[in-house]
Design a protein around this motif. Structure first.
Motif, mmCIF file in Angstrom:
data_model
loop_
_atom_site.group_PDB
_atom_site.id
_atom_site.type_symbol
_atom_site.label_atom_id
_atom_site.label_comp_id
_atom_site.label_asym_id
_atom_site.label_seq_id
_atom_site.Cartn_x
_atom_site.Cartn_y
_atom_site.Cartn_z
ATOM 1 N N ILE A 63 -4.130 81.313 24.400
ATOM 2 C CA ILE A 63 -4.070 81.328 22.938
ATOM 3 C C ILE A 63 -4.139 82.798 22.498
ATOM 4 O O ILE A 63 -5.199 83.307 22.138
ATOM 5 N N SER A 64 -2.996 83.451 22.575
ATOM 6 C CA SER A 64 -2.853 84.866 22.231
ATOM 7 C C SER A 64 -3.836 85.743 23.017
ATOM 8 O O SER A 64 -4.367 85.325 24.054
ATOM 9 N N GLY A 65 -4.043 86.973 22.554
ATOM 10 C CA GLY A 65 -4.924 87.892 23.279
ATOM 11 C C GLY A 65 -6.379 87.447 23.237
ATOM 12 O O GLY A 65 -7.118 87.610 24.220
ATOM 13 N N THR A 66 -6.789 86.862 22.136
ATOM 14 C CA THR A 66 -8.176 86.388 22.029
ATOM 15 C C THR A 66 -8.455 85.339 23.102
ATOM 16 O O THR A 66 -9.482 85.387 23.793
ATOM 17 N N THR B 290 -15.617 99.269 19.974
ATOM 18 C CA THR B 290 -14.499 98.452 20.460
ATOM 19 C C THR B 290 -14.138 97.433 19.392
ATOM 20 O O THR B 290 -14.774 97.372 18.327
ATOM 21 N N TRP B 291 -13.078 96.657 19.655
ATOM 22 C CA TRP B 291 -12.720 95.529 18.790
ATOM 23 C C TRP B 291 -13.967 94.649 18.686
ATOM 24 O O TRP B 291 -14.521 94.249 19.721
ATOM 25 N N ALA B 292 -14.424 94.393 17.471
ATOM 26 C CA ALA B 292 -15.728 93.739 17.281
ATOM 27 C C ALA B 292 -15.795 92.384 17.990
ATOM 28 O O ALA B 292 -16.851 91.979 18.487
ATOM 29 N N PHE C 289 1.152 88.776 22.446
ATOM 30 C CA PHE C 289 2.461 89.013 21.830
ATOM 31 C C PHE C 289 2.362 88.972 20.304
ATOM 32 O O PHE C 289 3.384 88.882 19.621
ATOM 33 N N ALA C 290 1.127 89.036 19.784
ATOM 34 C CA ALA C 290 0.960 88.983 18.330
ATOM 35 C C ALA C 290 1.622 90.187 17.669
ATOM 36 O O ALA C 290 2.432 90.036 16.744
ATOM 37 N N LYS C 291 1.298 91.379 18.147
ATOM 38 C CA LYS C 291 1.762 92.597 17.479
ATOM 39 C C LYS C 291 3.181 92.951 17.888
ATOM 40 O O LYS C 291 4.033 93.217 17.047
HETATM 41 N N1 PLP Z 1 -7.705 92.779 21.689
HETATM 42 C C1 PLP Z 1 -7.649 93.771 20.807
HETATM 43 C C2 PLP Z 1 -8.176 95.100 21.195
HETATM 44 C C3 PLP Z 1 -7.121 93.568 19.539
HETATM 45 O O1 PLP Z 1 -7.073 94.577 18.679
HETATM 46 C C4 PLP Z 1 -6.633 92.285 19.208
HETATM 47 C C5 PLP Z 1 -6.111 92.017 17.872
HETATM 48 O O2 PLP Z 1 -6.402 92.638 16.898
HETATM 49 C C6 PLP Z 1 -6.699 91.285 20.180
HETATM 50 C C7 PLP Z 1 -7.231 91.568 21.406
HETATM 51 C C8 PLP Z 1 -6.229 89.875 20.036
HETATM 52 O O3 PLP Z 1 -5.370 89.506 19.089
HETATM 53 P P1 PLP Z 1 -4.623 88.128 19.160
HETATM 54 O O4 PLP Z 1 -5.616 87.095 19.577
HETATM 55 O O5 PLP Z 1 -4.129 87.921 17.788
HETATM 56 O O6 PLP Z 1 -3.538 88.287 20.173
#
Ligand code: PLP
Length: 405
Positions: free
Chosen positions: A104-107, A135-137, A251-253
């Motif tokens: 499910i995306s990067g998360t 870092t990304w919170a 692949f979100a961005k």
């Molecule tokens: N990791 C980092 C460092 C990010 O900045 C983001 C999105 O802002 C994500 C992961 C995951 O994003 P997503 O779940 O939308 O693919």
């Protein structure tokens, strides 16, 4: 008593709160620099032309159905995604030891990777992961959710608005052997500060010497420099050197598929036998979490990865986004240094990479931008370059100039 009486009210997510405040603001020149998504020069979301074509291809396919995908995802998607990040000639792929699972995306990739490590990593210390400071919170919450305690490693140096390389290497060296380190593959969020290639080489050497594990998060491949291969350099270097590692891919961005939730987790064990066992366990974990991943985004990305004409077009679309962002960096730097002669050094604006930039301004200056100028950004002074465009950049530069004087 009411059954939920002990549930405390959670604070709203700070980015979503910022967006709500921006939306409620009626000032005509308001600017939103909190947004974590690409915007075009008219501040509109951009559906990539190649994605429009791929969508049309799917619509015209009479054989498409809505059956379940395999548990580990659409095979053409995961194979193409592995080649994209690891490199088409990757020894790990050739040797059958790259394990790829659709997420499910990067998360979701971060979560599945974290869950897998929590269950199966050879922990000889307490379960903990080193995260860059900052870092990304969401990283903190994702690891805590699976019982892995986040620990900070030095990364950002406020004095130089750049990388604290000595602090970073020092922590790699002093951490217990076999520690897990999360690394942003490119376009570090939130600082925009990346190691140089020589620094990456050094980082890889220390990780190998200490037997650490590299947990790569790659949310911006192609988006950083405009070149997919260039932005995958660190990941491929680590694979080449045999660093024990995994990589989370989004692949979100780079495909503008934020809401489709399409990503992948790639784990690279040293042997095919280990890879088969790892894959079997990832499949078990995935089954209990989501059963099967969603199909639409996987089909779209599979088309743009596997059809060479579409792949070339996607590369051009990526360049369009990256180049617009880079041009905003150059223009902001020019306005501040040449036109406005704003006090301080602003070279970091063009040295940083990707969608985000740490401006180096303090929380009270950030608040002044919001209160006085209707320019919305996070308290840490991070701005999204995607929120700047040819219509608002001068207003932003002049406002920034005023708050730092
Ligand atoms: N990791 C980092 C460092 C990010 O900045 C983001 C999105 O802002 C994500 C992961 C995951 O994003 P997503 O779940 O939308 O693919």
């Amino acid at each position: 008593a009411e059954i939920w009486q002990d549930v405390p009210l959670a604070p709203p997510d700070s980015i979503f709160k910022l967006t709500a405040a921006y939306k409620a603001d009626t000032f005509p020149q308001k600017v939103n620099l909190g947004v974590g998504a690409y915007r075009d020069d008219d501040n509109k979301p951009w559906v990539l032309p190649v994605i429009k074509k791929a969508t049309q291809i799917l619509l015209n396919d009479p054989d498409l159905d809505h059956e379940y995908l395999p548990i580990t995802g659409l095979p053409e998607f995961t194979a193409g995604a592995a080649k994209l990040i690891l490199g088409a000639g990757s020894p790990a792929i050739a040797e059958g030891r790259a394990v790829s699972v659709q997420t499910i995306s990067g998360t979701g990739a971060n979560h599945l990777g974290a869950l897998f490590l929590s269950r199966f990593y050879h922990w000889d210390t307490p379960k903990q992961i080193y995260l860059s400071n900052p870092t990304w919170a969401n990283h903190h919450a994702i690891f805590k959710n699976v019982g892995i305690q986040p620990v900070d490693y030095p990364y950002y140096d406020p004095a130089t608005i750049g990388l604290d390389f000595d602090g970073f290497i020092g922590t790699l060296q002093s951490a217990a052997p076999r520690s897990v380190f999360l690394l942003h593959a490119c376009a570090h969020n939130p600082t925009g500060v990346d190691p140089t290639r020589d620094q990456w080489k050094h980082i890889a050497e220390v990780i190998i010497a200490k037997n650490h594990y590299a947990f790569f998060d790659c949310a911006y491949q192609g988006f950083a420099s405009g070149d997919l291969n260039n932005d995958a350099w660190a990941v491929r270097h680590f694979v080449e050197k045999g660093v024990p590692m995994l990589v989370c891919q989004s692949f979100a961005k780079n495909a503008g598929l934020y809401g489709e939730r399409i990503g992948a987790l790639h784990i690279v064990p040293p042997t095919k036998d280990a890879a088969d066992r790892v894959k079997s366990q990832l499949s078990v974990l995935q089954r209990s979490e989501i059963s099967n991943p969603p199909s639409h985004g996987a089909r779209l990305v599979s088309l743009i990865l596997n059809e060479s004409v579409l792949f070339d077009e996607w590369n051009r679309d990526i360049k369009t986004m990256a180049e617009r962002i880079i041009s905003m960096r150059n223009e902001l730097y020019r306005l501040l240094t040449e036109e406005l002669k704003t006090p301080g050094s602003w070279i970091h604006i063009i040295n940083q990479i990707g969608m985000f930039s740490f401006t180096g301004i303090n929380p009270s200056q950030s608040q002044a931008l919001i209160d006085t100028f209707h320019i919305y950004l996070t308290a840490n002074g991070r701005i999204s370059m995607a929120g700047l465009n040819t219509h608002n950049i001068r207003y932003f530069a002049e406002s920034l100039d005023k708050v730092v004087r």
